[in-house]
Design a protein around this motif. Sequence first.
Motif, PDB file in Angstrom:
ATOM      1  N   TRP A  29      -0.780   4.242  -1.457  1.00  0.00           N
ATOM      2  CA  TRP A  29       0.605   3.949  -1.073  1.00  0.00           C
ATOM      3  C   TRP A  29       1.184   5.085  -0.231  1.00  0.00           C
ATOM      4  O   TRP A  29       0.845   6.243  -0.430  1.00  0.00           O
ATOM      5  CB  TRP A  29       1.472   3.761  -2.322  1.00  0.00           C
ATOM      6  CG  TRP A  29       1.013   2.695  -3.261  1.00  0.00           C
ATOM      7  CD1 TRP A  29       0.564   2.868  -4.536  1.00  0.00           C
ATOM      8  CD2 TRP A  29       0.956   1.284  -3.024  1.00  0.00           C
ATOM      9  NE1 TRP A  29       0.224   1.665  -5.107  1.00  0.00           N
ATOM     10  CE2 TRP A  29       0.453   0.673  -4.196  1.00  0.00           C
ATOM     11  CE3 TRP A  29       1.268   0.474  -1.926  1.00  0.00           C
ATOM     12  CZ2 TRP A  29       0.271  -0.697  -4.313  1.00  0.00           C
ATOM     13  CZ3 TRP A  29       1.075  -0.896  -2.035  1.00  0.00           C
ATOM     14  CH2 TRP A  29       0.590  -1.471  -3.214  1.00  0.00           C
ATOM     15  N   GLU A  32       6.812   6.451  -2.784  1.00  0.00           N
ATOM     16  CA  GLU A  32       6.765   6.856  -4.195  1.00  0.00           C
ATOM     17  C   GLU A  32       8.011   6.360  -4.924  1.00  0.00           C
ATOM     18  O   GLU A  32       9.030   6.068  -4.305  1.00  0.00           O
ATOM     19  CB  GLU A  32       6.704   8.391  -4.308  1.00  0.00           C
ATOM     20  CG  GLU A  32       5.428   9.008  -3.769  1.00  0.00           C
ATOM     21  CD  GLU A  32       5.447  10.538  -3.868  1.00  0.00           C
ATOM     22  OE1 GLU A  32       6.416  11.078  -4.435  1.00  0.00           O
ATOM     23  OE2 GLU A  32       4.494  11.171  -3.382  1.00  0.00           O
ATOM     24  N   GLY A  33       7.911   6.312  -6.248  1.00  0.00           N
ATOM     25  CA  GLY A  33       9.067   6.048  -7.101  1.00  0.00           C
ATOM     26  C   GLY A  33       9.780   4.754  -6.766  1.00  0.00           C
ATOM     27  O   GLY A  33       9.161   3.713  -6.518  1.00  0.00           O
ATOM     28  N   ASP A  34      11.116   4.818  -6.744  1.00  0.00           N
ATOM     29  CA  ASP A  34      11.930   3.629  -6.479  1.00  0.00           C
ATOM     30  C   ASP A  34      11.683   3.061  -5.090  1.00  0.00           C
ATOM     31  O   ASP A  34      11.764   1.843  -4.876  1.00  0.00           O
ATOM     32  CB  ASP A  34      13.420   3.953  -6.650  1.00  0.00           C
ATOM     33  CG  ASP A  34      13.792   4.168  -8.115  1.00  0.00           C
ATOM     34  OD1 ASP A  34      12.971   3.796  -8.987  1.00  0.00           O
ATOM     35  OD2 ASP A  34      14.871   4.725  -8.384  1.00  0.00           O
ATOM     36  N   GLU A  35      11.406   3.946  -4.140  1.00  0.00           N
ATOM     37  CA  GLU A  35      11.121   3.486  -2.773  1.00  0.00           C
ATOM     38  C   GLU A  35       9.858   2.628  -2.749  1.00  0.00           C
ATOM     39  O   GLU A  35       9.795   1.622  -2.040  1.00  0.00           O
ATOM     40  CB  GLU A  35      10.942   4.674  -1.822  1.00  0.00           C
ATOM     41  CG  GLU A  35      12.252   5.306  -1.378  1.00  0.00           C
ATOM     42  CD  GLU A  35      12.035   6.344  -0.287  1.00  0.00           C
ATOM     43  OE1 GLU A  35      10.861   6.703  -0.013  1.00  0.00           O
ATOM     44  OE2 GLU A  35      13.038   6.801   0.289  1.00  0.00           O
ATOM     45  N   LEU A  36       8.862   3.026  -3.526  1.00  0.00           N
ATOM     46  CA  LEU A  36       7.623   2.254  -3.594  1.00  0.00           C
ATOM     47  C   LEU A  36       7.881   0.887  -4.216  1.00  0.00           C
ATOM     48  O   LEU A  36       7.409  -0.147  -3.714  1.00  0.00           O
ATOM     49  CB  LEU A  36       6.555   3.015  -4.395  1.00  0.00           C
ATOM     50  CG  LEU A  36       5.237   2.268  -4.641  1.00  0.00           C
ATOM     51  CD1 LEU A  36       4.572   1.870  -3.334  1.00  0.00           C
ATOM     52  CD2 LEU A  36       4.285   3.120  -5.489  1.00  0.00           C
ATOM     53  N   LEU A  37       8.645   0.863  -5.295  1.00  0.00           N
ATOM     54  CA  LEU A  37       8.977  -0.395  -5.969  1.00  0.00           C
ATOM     55  C   LEU A  37       9.686  -1.344  -4.999  1.00  0.00           C
ATOM     56  O   LEU A  37       9.324  -2.520  -4.877  1.00  0.00           O
ATOM     57  CB  LEU A  37       9.861  -0.115  -7.184  1.00  0.00           C
ATOM     58  CG  LEU A  37      10.110  -1.279  -8.135  1.00  0.00           C
ATOM     59  CD1 LEU A  37       8.817  -1.750  -8.776  1.00  0.00           C
ATOM     60  CD2 LEU A  37      11.118  -0.880  -9.206  1.00  0.00           C
ATOM     61  N   GLU A  38      10.668  -0.808  -4.275  1.00  0.00           N
ATOM     62  CA  GLU A  38      11.415  -1.622  -3.315  1.00  0.00           C
ATOM     63  C   GLU A  38      10.497  -2.078  -2.168  1.00  0.00           C
ATOM     64  O   GLU A  38      10.548  -3.227  -1.734  1.00  0.00           O
ATOM     65  CB  GLU A  38      12.582  -0.802  -2.758  1.00  0.00           C
ATOM     66  CG  GLU A  38      13.493  -1.599  -1.835  1.00  0.00           C
ATOM     67  CD  GLU A  38      14.660  -0.769  -1.318  1.00  0.00           C
ATOM     68  OE1 GLU A  38      15.348  -1.252  -0.410  1.00  0.00           O
ATOM     69  OE2 GLU A  38      14.876   0.362  -1.811  1.00  0.00           O
TER      70      GLU A  38
END
Length: 342
Positions: A29, A32-38
């Motif tokens: 990926w 990371e983190g919330d950016e990855l989820l979004e």
Amino acid sequence: MQTLLPTSIVGSLPKPSWLAQPETLWSPWKLEGDELLEGKRDALRLAVQEQTRNGIDVISDGEQTRQHFVTTFIEHLSGVDFERRETVRIRDRYDASVPTVVGAVRREQPVFVDDAKLLRATTDRPIKWALPGPMTMVDTLYDAHYRSREKLAWEFATILNQEARELEAAGVDIIQFDEPAFNVFFDEVQDWGIAALERATEGLRAETAVHICYGYGIKANNEWKATLGSQWRQYEETFPLLQQSGIDIVSLECQHSHVPMELIELLRGKKVMLGAIDVASEAIETPEEVADTLRRALEFVDADKLVPSTNCGMAPFPRNVAAAKLRALSAGTNLVREELAR
């Protein structure tokens, strides 16, 4: 499925370049983190849009929220140590560094259910979700706990059944289990492979599918295919067993393979998800090539049981190539639909 010859894809589509490295299988990926989820959720929506625009009838997530079709599921289970790596022979073809089963495997929480809910909310077409099959999961790990491929497969089958029931509750119409290992370990398929697969599907009202192919167009798979001769008859071992099983749909590789078309006759009565798009070549099939593959298949499967599809996933392709292949699948299928209507 009300549409005659409903089109579908087996699994993956290329990920956007802002999410992961393009044209790379199992690429890391970029977020990371919330950016990855979004980012994953945005990519899923794009995959739905791409399939819909290019004439695909049964919509999947394009595996946009997962790196690998097997290990992403396993990452969410307890009892597997991803830091403790061992080298094992995958599918009897190539060596890979894999995580180790160190204790009892458990599913502590749903793995893909939130993603499936998003997929359901994003389209009003039938949706399909792919899970790894028990035998293929076993073949992608080093087992230092159960020390029995069969015992571990039964544990995975129970876990997969838990996940599949929740995917069904989330609105998934077809639950597909990916079992490329079925093309290699024929004795195990007969001894416990089919039974473990049926355990994974136990109690489901959603349609169930098993996908068995000759793998992505990677070097190790292509070299293996080159040793198989002018006729690939591996399906001859598994199709009679699957025809007797409770699985609804059998997904197989066909386009530009050396699989004799008449082997499909061994599945008579089942739905056949026929790979009419080659995933080992970037050459775009013509609609007529796709139609010809489907016409030949219709000698051995009834039209109301034929689901035109891709041979396997398309993750390593450039996005424009994958889109063009989807259009070819749809256009070729439309040619055959028109012929059948006449």
